[in-house]
Design a protein around this motif. Structure first.
Motif, PDB file in Angstrom:
ATOM      1  N   THR A 233      -0.596   0.401   6.460  1.00 26.62           N
ATOM      2  CA  THR A 233      -0.514   1.970   6.322  1.00 26.62           C
ATOM      3  C   THR A 233       0.965   2.641   5.795  1.00 26.62           C
ATOM      4  OG1 THR A 233       0.220   2.154   8.580  1.00 26.62           O
ATOM      5  CG2 THR A 233      -2.217   2.411   8.047  1.00 26.62           C
ATOM      6  N   ALA A 234       1.798   1.618   4.994  1.00 24.26           N
ATOM      7  CA  ALA A 234       2.871   2.108   4.588  1.00 24.26           C
ATOM      8  C   ALA A 234       2.807   2.479   3.038  1.00 24.26           C
ATOM      9  CB  ALA A 234       3.980   0.990   4.879  1.00 24.26           C
ATOM     10  N   ARG A 235       3.084   1.356   2.129  1.00 17.29           N
ATOM     11  CA  ARG A 235       3.077   1.571   0.792  1.00 17.29           C
ATOM     12  C   ARG A 235       2.502   0.410   0.099  1.00 17.29           C
ATOM     13  NH1 ARG A 235       3.610   5.962   1.472  1.00 17.29           N
ATOM     14  NH2 ARG A 235       5.093   7.385   0.738  1.00 17.29           N
ATOM     15  N   GLY A 236       1.593   0.778  -0.928  1.00 17.28           N
ATOM     16  CA  GLY A 236       0.755  -0.358  -1.434  1.00 17.28           C
ATOM     17  C   GLY A 236       1.658  -1.162  -2.404  1.00 17.28           C
ATOM     18  N   GLY A 237       2.799  -0.971  -2.873  1.00 15.45           N
ATOM     19  CA  GLY A 237       3.780  -1.753  -3.581  1.00 15.45           C
ATOM     20  C   GLY A 237       4.201  -3.067  -2.727  1.00 15.45           C
ATOM     21  N   LEU A 238       4.111  -2.930  -1.363  1.00 14.83           N
ATOM     22  CA  LEU A 238       4.682  -4.043  -0.601  1.00 14.83           C
ATOM     23  C   LEU A 238       3.751  -5.136  -0.689  1.00 14.83           C
ATOM     24  CD1 LEU A 238       5.112  -1.649   3.025  1.00 14.83           C
ATOM     25  CD2 LEU A 238       7.024  -2.941   1.312  1.00 14.83           C
ATOM     26  N   ILE A 239       2.559  -5.176  -1.244  1.00 21.26           N
ATOM     27  CA  ILE A 239       1.579  -6.416  -0.975  1.00 21.26           C
ATOM     28  C   ILE A 239       1.214  -6.549  -2.769  1.00 21.26           C
ATOM     29  CG2 ILE A 239      -0.817  -7.085  -0.895  1.00 21.26           C
ATOM     30  CD1 ILE A 239      -0.607  -5.063   1.691  1.00 21.26           C
ATOM     31  N   ASP A 240       1.326  -7.739  -2.974  1.00 25.21           N
ATOM     32  CA  ASP A 240       0.700  -8.384  -4.251  1.00 25.21           C
ATOM     33  C   ASP A 240      -0.760  -8.233  -4.135  1.00 25.21           C
ATOM     34  OD1 ASP A 240      -0.438  -9.909  -6.308  1.00 25.21           O
ATOM     35  OD2 ASP A 240       1.335 -11.379  -6.476  1.00 25.21           O
ATOM     36  N   GLU A 241      -1.350  -7.221  -4.707  1.00 27.98           N
ATOM     37  CA  GLU A 241      -2.987  -7.234  -4.583  1.00 27.98           C
ATOM     38  C   GLU A 241      -3.767  -8.211  -4.912  1.00 27.98           C
ATOM     39  OE1 GLU A 241      -3.988  -3.291  -6.033  1.00 27.98           O
ATOM     40  OE2 GLU A 241      -2.992  -2.314  -4.236  1.00 27.98           O
ATOM     41  N   PRO A 242      -3.536  -8.942  -6.041  1.00 25.53           N
ATOM     42  CA  PRO A 242      -4.344 -10.119  -6.571  1.00 25.53           C
ATOM     43  C   PRO A 242      -4.223 -11.292  -5.359  1.00 25.53           C
ATOM     44  CG  PRO A 242      -3.445  -9.151  -8.354  1.00 25.53           C
ATOM     45  CD  PRO A 242      -2.784  -8.562  -7.271  1.00 25.53           C
ATOM     46  N   ALA A 243      -2.976 -11.410  -4.728  1.00 28.12           N
ATOM     47  CA  ALA A 243      -2.799 -12.549  -4.120  1.00 28.12           C
ATOM     48  C   ALA A 243      -3.604 -12.255  -2.666  1.00 28.12           C
ATOM     49  CB  ALA A 243      -1.092 -12.567  -3.579  1.00 28.12           C
ATOM     50  N   LEU A 244      -3.340 -10.806  -2.440  1.00 25.53           N
ATOM     51  CA  LEU A 244      -4.309 -10.684  -1.215  1.00 25.53           C
ATOM     52  C   LEU A 244      -5.478 -10.801  -1.335  1.00 25.53           C
ATOM     53  CD1 LEU A 244      -4.506  -9.495   1.780  1.00 25.53           C
ATOM     54  CD2 LEU A 244      -4.482  -7.201   0.810  1.00 25.53           C
ATOM     55  N   ALA A 245      -6.116 -10.502  -2.540  1.00 21.45           N
ATOM     56  CA  ALA A 245      -7.817 -10.646  -2.721  1.00 21.45           C
ATOM     57  C   ALA A 245      -8.095 -12.098  -2.530  1.00 21.45           C
ATOM     58  CB  ALA A 245      -8.044 -10.194  -4.225  1.00 21.45           C
ATOM     59  N   GLU A 246      -7.242 -12.900  -2.991  1.00 22.96           N
ATOM     60  CA  GLU A 246      -7.494 -14.540  -2.823  1.00 22.96           C
ATOM     61  C   GLU A 246      -7.360 -14.826  -1.466  1.00 22.96           C
ATOM     62  OE1 GLU A 246      -4.489 -16.526  -5.214  1.00 22.96           O
ATOM     63  OE2 GLU A 246      -5.004 -15.594  -7.034  1.00 22.96           O
ATOM     64  N   LYS A 252      -8.697 -17.471   4.370  1.00 29.87           N
ATOM     65  CA  LYS A 252      -7.383 -17.610   5.079  1.00 29.87           C
ATOM     66  C   LYS A 252      -7.033 -16.547   6.232  1.00 29.87           C
ATOM     67  CE  LYS A 252      -3.019 -18.858   5.580  1.00 29.87           C
ATOM     68  NZ  LYS A 252      -2.512 -20.136   6.610  1.00 29.87           N
ATOM     69  N   LEU A 253      -7.405 -15.225   6.092  1.00 32.35           N
ATOM     70  CA  LEU A 253      -7.283 -13.987   6.680  1.00 32.35           C
ATOM     71  C   LEU A 253      -8.684 -13.930   7.052  1.00 32.35           C
ATOM     72  CD1 LEU A 253      -4.782 -11.528   5.167  1.00 32.35           C
ATOM     73  CD2 LEU A 253      -4.250 -13.316   6.698  1.00 32.35           C
ATOM     74  N   TYR A 254      -8.732 -13.318   8.443  1.00 32.17           N
ATOM     75  CA  TYR A 254      -9.830 -12.928   8.985  1.00 32.17           C
ATOM     76  C   TYR A 254     -10.552 -11.594   8.092  1.00 32.17           C
ATOM     77  CZ  TYR A 254     -13.509 -11.179  12.377  1.00 32.17           C
ATOM     78  OH  TYR A 254     -14.539 -11.048  12.969  1.00 32.17           O
ATOM     79  N   ALA A 255      -9.428 -10.755   8.035  1.00 37.57           N
ATOM     80  CA  ALA A 255      -9.753  -9.301   7.373  1.00 37.57           C
ATOM     81  C   ALA A 255      -8.394  -8.675   7.078  1.00 37.57           C
ATOM     82  CB  ALA A 255     -10.585  -8.432   8.452  1.00 37.57           C
ATOM     83  N   ALA A 256      -8.464  -7.778   6.623  1.00 33.73           N
ATOM     84  CA  ALA A 256      -7.496  -6.664   6.137  1.00 33.73           C
ATOM     85  C   ALA A 256      -7.972  -5.253   6.210  1.00 33.73           C
ATOM     86  CB  ALA A 256      -6.864  -7.033   4.818  1.00 33.73           C
ATOM     87  N   GLY A 257      -7.106  -4.316   6.499  1.00 34.57           N
ATOM     88  CA  GLY A 257      -7.292  -2.860   6.332  1.00 34.57           C
ATOM     89  C   GLY A 257      -6.052  -2.183   5.653  1.00 34.57           C
ATOM     90  N   LEU A 258      -6.497  -1.524   4.406  1.00 33.69           N
ATOM     91  CA  LEU A 258      -5.486  -0.995   3.562  1.00 33.69           C
ATOM     92  C   LEU A 258      -5.647   0.610   3.435  1.00 33.69           C
ATOM     93  CD1 LEU A 258      -5.569  -3.564   0.548  1.00 33.69           C
ATOM     94  CD2 LEU A 258      -4.120  -3.512   2.539  1.00 33.69           C
TER      95      LEU A 258
END
Length: 314
Positions: A233-246, A252-258
């Motif tokens: 719930t901070a800033r999107g730029g903290l995350i490499d979005e293609p890496a998270l999608a993978e 590997k992850l159960y779930a994510a909330g953005l």
């Protein structure tokens, strides 16, 4: 007195809380509208020459600052000032202010809404029920009591999120190099890697800087516990979005909330739209009924304080 021209205050949005407008009654408040493109704000800055800008949407760069020679303060309607070119503002003697803490309760609550929605599969089960299914015998949710919550950032929002985790019976750890203390029941750790390795739920509550941009990438996401949950719930730029999608697609992850994204509004179509274990919301965490008032009043008070100080020292 009616003939005196009021100083202009430009709002990059289409409204402010009435309580904020009351504080700003001595200004000619001009609204740029919801679609605050750089061109729109630049044109208004040139036309109106505001003494102050309250930033709700969009970004404020050097060109906009140079278009308004009377500009003395840029005040964020919220806490995230990464949308303002702070270096350019400093070079021009323009103050940059944030309404610190004004939306802390709202964002912390939204972080927990996403954590619980992920752990309890709320959107998935709702969709299944509406499609005529009854998954009582086949679906198990995640119980958070006794699990570890890892917080990145322990400011106003992070502390509230931490206290809720403690109340739910979680083991709460946090990383924040600037934190001098932690709420009762919260343990400060020395490294981000410890947060990633030990947490069942990781929640981001730090500002975006050039140093931490893309901090969650293929390498760091690989350190996460299998089956863990990530919430931002901070800033999107903290995350490499293609890496998270993978890592979501791989299990590997159960779930994510953005609630925030690298580009906003999120471009469509977007790979995130096709990932079932990903819950999305449109950067709405800080936009509650109370936060709307708190952020507007906070932003207005920051404007008044800077201009008062400037008038006193002139």
């Amino acid at each position: 007195m009616s003939g005196i021209k009021k100083p202009v205050l430009l709002v990059t949005g289409n409204d402010l809380a009435p309580q904020a407008l009351e504080l700003l009654k001595d200004f000619d408040v001009t609204f740029a509208g919801k679609q605050c493109s750089e061109e729109t704000v630049l044109a208004l800055a040139k036309e109106k020459d505001p003494v102050a800008i309250i930033v709700r949407y969009g970004k404020i760069n050097a060109s906009i600052m140079d278009a308004a020679p009377s500009l003395k303060v840029i005040s964020k309607h919220g806490s995230g000032i990464d949308v303002i070119d702070q270096k350019a503002a400093a070079e021009r003697g323009i103050a940059v202010k944030a309404a610190v803490g004004a939306n802390a309760a709202a964002v912390a609550e939204h972080a927990w809404a996403l954590i619980l929605a992920c752990a309890k599969s709320v959107p998935h089960l709702n969709d299944r029920m509406r499609a005529g299914h009854w998954d009582k015998s086949t679906h198990k949710t995640i119980e958070l009591s006794g699990r570890t919550l890892g917080l990145v950032g322990l400011g106003e929002i992070g502390r509230r999120a931490a206290t809720t985790g403690v109340a739910l019976g979680m083991n709460v750890i946090a990383f924040d190099p600037y934190a001098k203390s932690a709420p009762a029941g919260v343990t400060l750790v020395d490294s981000l890697s410890q947060i990633y390795r030990e947490s069942d739920v990781v929640s981001l509550h730090c500002p975006l800087t050039e140093e931490n941009r893309g901090m969650l990438n293929r390498e760091t996401l690989a350190q996460f516990k299998d089956g863990s949950i990530l919430v931002n719930t901070a800033r999107g730029g903290l995350i490499d979005e293609p890496a998270l999608a993978e890592v979501l697609a791989s299990g590997k992850l159960y779930a994510a909330g953005l609630d925030s994204f690298a580009v906003e509004p999120m471009v469509a179509p977007h790979p995130f739209q096709q990932i079932p274990n990903l819950i999305l919301s449109p950067h709405i965490g800080g936009v509650s009924d109370a936060a709307y008032v708190n952020m507007g009043v906070g932003a207005a008070k920051n404007v008044l304080a800077v201009l008062q100080e400037a008038a006193t020292s002139a």
